[in-house]
Write a protein that holds these residues in place. Sequence first.
Motif, mmCIF file in Angstrom:
data_model
loop_
_atom_site.group_PDB
_atom_site.id
_atom_site.type_symbol
_atom_site.label_atom_id
_atom_site.label_comp_id
_atom_site.label_asym_id
_atom_site.label_seq_id
_atom_site.Cartn_x
_atom_site.Cartn_y
_atom_site.Cartn_z
ATOM 1 N N GLN A 1 -86.141 29.376 31.713
ATOM 2 C CA GLN A 1 -85.394 28.759 32.726
ATOM 3 C C GLN A 1 -84.144 29.423 33.135
ATOM 4 O OE1 GLN A 1 -85.029 24.735 31.116
ATOM 5 N NE2 GLN A 1 -87.089 24.044 31.738
ATOM 6 N N ALA A 2 -83.656 29.852 32.276
ATOM 7 C CA ALA A 2 -82.227 30.525 32.505
ATOM 8 C C ALA A 2 -82.455 31.837 33.529
ATOM 9 C CB ALA A 2 -81.407 31.281 31.310
ATOM 10 N N GLN A 3 -83.924 32.476 33.119
ATOM 11 C CA GLN A 3 -83.828 33.771 34.132
ATOM 12 C C GLN A 3 -84.393 33.050 35.503
ATOM 13 O OE1 GLN A 3 -87.258 35.361 31.808
ATOM 14 N NE2 GLN A 3 -85.907 36.923 30.902
ATOM 15 N N ALA A 4 -85.053 32.001 35.521
ATOM 16 C CA ALA A 4 -85.385 31.473 36.699
ATOM 17 C C ALA A 4 -84.049 30.995 37.377
ATOM 18 C CB ALA A 4 -86.467 30.060 36.578
ATOM 19 N N ALA A 5 -83.156 30.556 36.964
ATOM 20 C CA ALA A 5 -81.828 30.024 37.680
ATOM 21 C C ALA A 5 -81.499 31.327 38.153
ATOM 22 C CB ALA A 5 -81.008 29.386 36.633
ATOM 23 N N LYS A 6 -81.371 32.410 37.447
ATOM 24 C CA LYS A 6 -80.694 33.530 37.877
ATOM 25 C C LYS A 6 -81.459 34.076 39.163
ATOM 26 C CE LYS A 6 -78.089 37.478 37.783
ATOM 27 N NZ LYS A 6 -77.497 37.518 38.984
ATOM 28 N N ILE A 7 -82.601 34.090 39.195
ATOM 29 C CA ILE A 7 -83.448 34.532 40.257
ATOM 30 C C ILE A 7 -83.268 33.683 41.344
ATOM 31 C CG2 ILE A 7 -86.009 34.743 41.292
ATOM 32 C CD1 ILE A 7 -86.587 35.714 38.192
ATOM 33 N N LYS A 8 -83.282 32.310 41.395
ATOM 34 C CA LYS A 8 -82.924 31.591 42.433
ATOM 35 C C LYS A 8 -81.380 31.511 42.997
ATOM 36 C CE LYS A 8 -82.287 26.422 43.099
ATOM 37 N NZ LYS A 8 -81.508 25.371 42.452
ATOM 38 N N SER A 9 -80.588 32.032 42.054
ATOM 39 C CA SER A 9 -79.116 31.919 42.459
ATOM 40 C C SER A 9 -79.305 33.458 43.339
ATOM 41 C CB SER A 9 -78.374 32.115 41.378
ATOM 42 O OG SER A 9 -76.816 32.516 41.758
ATOM 43 N N ASP A 10 -79.911 34.449 43.080
ATOM 44 C CA ASP A 10 -79.968 35.737 43.550
ATOM 45 C C ASP A 10 -80.520 35.514 45.039
ATOM 46 O OD1 ASP A 10 -78.404 36.906 41.523
ATOM 47 O OD2 ASP A 10 -80.334 37.836 40.687
ATOM 48 N N PHE A 11 -81.643 34.870 45.012
ATOM 49 C CA PHE A 11 -82.522 34.687 46.387
ATOM 50 C C PHE A 11 -81.392 33.868 47.033
ATOM 51 C CE2 PHE A 11 -85.128 31.988 48.787
ATOM 52 C CZ PHE A 11 -85.801 32.897 49.513
ATOM 53 N N GLU A 12 -80.841 32.766 46.723
ATOM 54 C CA GLU A 12 -79.934 31.866 47.695
ATOM 55 C C GLU A 12 -78.678 32.829 47.889
ATOM 56 O OE1 GLU A 12 -79.249 28.363 45.511
ATOM 57 O OE2 GLU A 12 -81.009 27.469 45.726
ATOM 58 N N ALA A 13 -78.357 33.567 47.290
ATOM 59 C CA ALA A 13 -77.175 34.507 47.710
ATOM 60 C C ALA A 13 -77.366 35.426 48.803
ATOM 61 C CB ALA A 13 -76.383 35.162 46.639
#
Length: 174
Positions: free
Chosen positions: A35-47
């Motif tokens: 979930q932590a990795q997914a949050a990072k990936i999601k954040s990068d995508f949204e950025a």
Amino acid sequence: MATITAAQALAGSSILQGFTAMRSSQAQAEQYRVQAQAAKIKSDFEARQNDIAKKKEALDIEKNQVQILKDTKRQIANNIALGAASGFLRDNVLNSQILEEGIEEYLTGQANLNLLESSFGIMGEMIERQGRDEAAQATAAATNTENLGLVQAGGYLAQGYLNFKKYNVDTTET
């Protein structure tokens, strides 16, 4: 052939429960890490999406500004041509209403670009902060879950030891 006593069975059951608690907590902790990795990936995508949207909107404003400048330039050229043809160059060039509106629109576009840059910058920071927070929460949950599993396993092992001591009675007669 050796027989298993009730005390040994209770101790073995506690050991099995302890092992199961540890494995369960490890699995849950791994899920939190994912979930932590997914949050990072999601954040990068949204950025990245934020940057793309900012660039698109800035390009639209800049295209509009270029068109305003072209229209204003065309109007100035038309005024000069009319003035030169009619001999009233001064009156047509000083037709400031059209020129003033064109310049004002251009400057408004420039202000919009500045606001756009600022607002998308703030959104980018918020996306990044949210991603870091979600990742940190999931990582902390993983660590807490593993620690809880170890505590539970220790409790089961302690209970098994106490049960073994309590119920281990010598049942063989000599």
